[in-house]
Design a protein around this motif. Sequence first.
Motif, PDB file in Angstrom:
ATOM      1  N   SER A   1      47.059 -20.345  47.292  1.00 50.87           N
ATOM      2  CA  SER A   1      46.071 -19.593  47.817  1.00 50.87           C
ATOM      3  C   SER A   1      46.238 -18.558  49.147  1.00 50.87           C
ATOM      4  O   SER A   1      45.395 -17.867  49.467  1.00 50.87           O
ATOM      5  CB  SER A   1      44.476 -20.486  48.034  1.00 50.87           C
ATOM      6  OG  SER A   1      44.926 -21.536  48.926  1.00 50.87           O
TER       7      SER A   1
ATOM      8  N   LYS B   1      53.792  -7.682  52.765  1.00 42.40           N
ATOM      9  CA  LYS B   1      52.381  -7.639  52.792  1.00 42.40           C
ATOM     10  C   LYS B   1      52.098  -6.841  51.419  1.00 42.40           C
ATOM     11  O   LYS B   1      51.173  -6.910  50.547  1.00 42.40           O
ATOM     12  CB  LYS B   1      51.791  -6.956  53.912  1.00 42.40           C
ATOM     13  CG  LYS B   1      50.214  -7.292  53.724  1.00 42.40           C
ATOM     14  CD  LYS B   1      49.484  -6.843  55.211  1.00 42.40           C
ATOM     15  CE  LYS B   1      48.052  -7.009  55.106  1.00 42.40           C
ATOM     16  NZ  LYS B   1      47.422  -6.295  53.957  1.00 42.40           N
TER      17      LYS B   1
ATOM     18  N   TYR C   1      51.753 -20.020  41.823  1.00 44.20           N
ATOM     19  CA  TYR C   1      50.655 -19.039  41.733  1.00 44.20           C
ATOM     20  C   TYR C   1      50.682 -18.456  40.481  1.00 44.20           C
ATOM     21  O   TYR C   1      49.474 -18.720  39.904  1.00 44.20           O
ATOM     22  CB  TYR C   1      50.756 -18.111  42.899  1.00 44.20           C
ATOM     23  CG  TYR C   1      49.708 -17.227  42.935  1.00 44.20           C
ATOM     24  CD1 TYR C   1      48.571 -17.173  43.253  1.00 44.20           C
ATOM     25  CD2 TYR C   1      49.937 -15.628  42.420  1.00 44.20           C
ATOM     26  CE1 TYR C   1      47.527 -16.497  43.203  1.00 44.20           C
ATOM     27  CE2 TYR C   1      48.724 -14.844  42.535  1.00 44.20           C
ATOM     28  CZ  TYR C   1      47.804 -15.005  43.079  1.00 44.20           C
ATOM     29  OH  TYR C   1      46.525 -14.285  43.072  1.00 44.20           O
TER      30      TYR C   1
ATOM     31  N   ASP D   1      49.508  -8.107  48.858  1.00 45.11           N
ATOM     32  CA  ASP D   1      48.385  -7.230  48.330  1.00 45.11           C
ATOM     33  C   ASP D   1      48.362  -7.191  46.810  1.00 45.11           C
ATOM     34  O   ASP D   1      47.419  -7.191  46.164  1.00 45.11           O
ATOM     35  CB  ASP D   1      48.396  -6.112  49.076  1.00 45.11           C
ATOM     36  CG  ASP D   1      48.177  -5.908  50.426  1.00 45.11           C
ATOM     37  OD1 ASP D   1      47.497  -7.202  50.823  1.00 45.11           O
ATOM     38  OD2 ASP D   1      48.342  -5.045  51.251  1.00 45.11           O
ATOM     39  N   GLU D   2      49.384  -6.741  46.111  1.00 43.15           N
ATOM     40  CA  GLU D   2      49.534  -6.308  44.587  1.00 43.15           C
ATOM     41  C   GLU D   2      49.424  -7.804  44.184  1.00 43.15           C
ATOM     42  O   GLU D   2      48.602  -7.977  42.640  1.00 43.15           O
ATOM     43  CB  GLU D   2      50.793  -5.994  44.287  1.00 43.15           C
ATOM     44  CG  GLU D   2      50.849  -5.457  42.906  1.00 43.15           C
ATOM     45  CD  GLU D   2      52.039  -4.526  42.600  1.00 43.15           C
ATOM     46  OE1 GLU D   2      52.291  -4.566  41.340  1.00 43.15           O
ATOM     47  OE2 GLU D   2      52.555  -3.944  43.465  1.00 43.15           O
ATOM     48  N   LEU D   3      49.635  -8.890  44.719  1.00 40.49           N
ATOM     49  CA  LEU D   3      49.317 -10.421  44.009  1.00 40.49           C
ATOM     50  C   LEU D   3      47.827 -10.693  44.098  1.00 40.49           C
ATOM     51  O   LEU D   3      47.499 -11.668  43.605  1.00 40.49           O
ATOM     52  CB  LEU D   3      50.409 -11.396  44.563  1.00 40.49           C
ATOM     53  CG  LEU D   3      51.810 -11.551  44.057  1.00 40.49           C
ATOM     54  CD1 LEU D   3      52.704 -12.251  45.168  1.00 40.49           C
ATOM     55  CD2 LEU D   3      52.074 -11.815  42.731  1.00 40.49           C
ATOM     56  N   GLY D   4      47.262 -10.240  45.002  1.00 38.36           N
ATOM     57  CA  GLY D   4      45.903 -10.471  45.488  1.00 38.36           C
ATOM     58  C   GLY D   4      45.910 -11.751  46.350  1.00 38.36           C
ATOM     59  O   GLY D   4      44.917 -12.393  46.432  1.00 38.36           O
ATOM     60  N   LEU D   5      46.794 -11.969  47.122  1.00 32.67           N
ATOM     61  CA  LEU D   5      47.054 -13.084  48.234  1.00 32.67           C
ATOM     62  C   LEU D   5      46.996 -12.791  49.388  1.00 32.67           C
ATOM     63  O   LEU D   5      47.529 -11.592  50.098  1.00 32.67           O
ATOM     64  CB  LEU D   5      48.263 -14.184  47.801  1.00 32.67           C
ATOM     65  CG  LEU D   5      48.385 -14.824  46.486  1.00 32.67           C
ATOM     66  CD1 LEU D   5      49.595 -15.316  46.468  1.00 32.67           C
ATOM     67  CD2 LEU D   5      47.394 -15.834  46.667  1.00 32.67           C
ATOM     68  N   PRO D   6      46.038 -13.228  50.296  1.00 32.03           N
ATOM     69  CA  PRO D   6      46.246 -13.032  51.825  1.00 32.03           C
ATOM     70  C   PRO D   6      47.521 -13.476  52.562  1.00 32.03           C
ATOM     71  O   PRO D   6      48.219 -14.230  52.144  1.00 32.03           O
ATOM     72  CB  PRO D   6      45.085 -13.936  52.553  1.00 32.03           C
ATOM     73  CG  PRO D   6      44.745 -15.087  51.563  1.00 32.03           C
ATOM     74  CD  PRO D   6      45.270 -14.656  50.231  1.00 32.03           C
TER      75      PRO D   6
END
Length: 398
Positions: A135, A164, A124, A168-173
Amino acid sequence: MILCYIKYLTGGGQNYLPESTIWIAVKDEDAHMLTDDVYDAFVLVPLYICMFYKEDLHIHGCVSKKLYKNVMNYLQRILCDFSDDLSRIDVQVDGFKIADGEPNIIGTGISCGVDSLTTIYDHYVNENDPDYKISGLLFYNCGSHGKYGSESKKLFFDRYNLNKAAADELGLPVYLIDSNLHAFFANIGHDQNIGHLARWSCILAVQREVKKYYLSSTYSYTQITKFGSKIDFAEFSESFSVPLVRTERCELIIDGCQYERTRKTEHIADWDIAQKYMNVCVNASAKGHNCSICGKCLRTLIALETMNKLNDFEGVFDINTYRRHSFSYKCRIVLKKNNDAFDEDNYNFAKAHGMNLPLPFIAYMYFLPSKLSRLMKRAVRKIIGNRLYDKIKNLIKR
């Protein structure tokens, strides 16, 4: 949203299963991910159970032909080679079908352990090819949080909330997958082996949306070759069994076998996400945090100490607690380095970086009192019997 599969396994009038329904669930907003037109997610765990009880298996539904052929031709043989308790069985299905959907998610699991973070970092953070860039992240409940029940469910959600925050900090769901697959381990006792099959099943349950999935490895190729006889089925065979658990829609890829654990730790040691969210602990009483004294915490912390990186991880580990136990662990790796892959890895890593480790004689003498104590207790038990020994022990405690 819940996807269920009902199967009764009986033999000689005895019902072998603790429950009659296997289920896998996702959040309602992720209901579109569940693959309900094929039964691929309900092949592997029933397969292992039936192989254990020497019962043929009938899946009353369609499955992927690719998965079926791999199970019949290869996977059963691999499982039997690793356990004398298992026997090859016949597996019947109602037909073959490719799961509906046009999957576009490239996923991996998130536990914030060293293996998991290394896969995310490589595929990633450092991956630019959209055909291989992660993703989405999966977090599943199928045995790794403890035995089936309310306590493991609570730990599952505690760990989910911690992971989580990193996602969230990585920007991934993060897609949460719950199940009762681990309810079917109890009567067999092969938790580690069947646990890996359960995790793979959770992935297949969402193949409608997940087209490629990286499964983080435990051991390196070199360690698998050298310590194979001391490693269980799932960890020894993952490099060649995982590629067999694939369908026409979903490809599973084993990732990380190119690194030893210390190399993975070194690889991500300067990454701020790892420093803020690393979570390797297997101690349930730590409630989702790092206890800093279990085997996984210690083997991670000694690698960080070797690199002079302990202070960078003081937000997720109790460094003072580790220091109180570190000498004991260093003695252990000196004595066990020829019998354990992780101990050898940490020993070689420490030596390569110039860290001073206890001499073998010192390490042996450190453990000698406890070893003699165990031998003495064993001798006393043998002389007076277990029942009397336990009574005396309880009286002393009072």
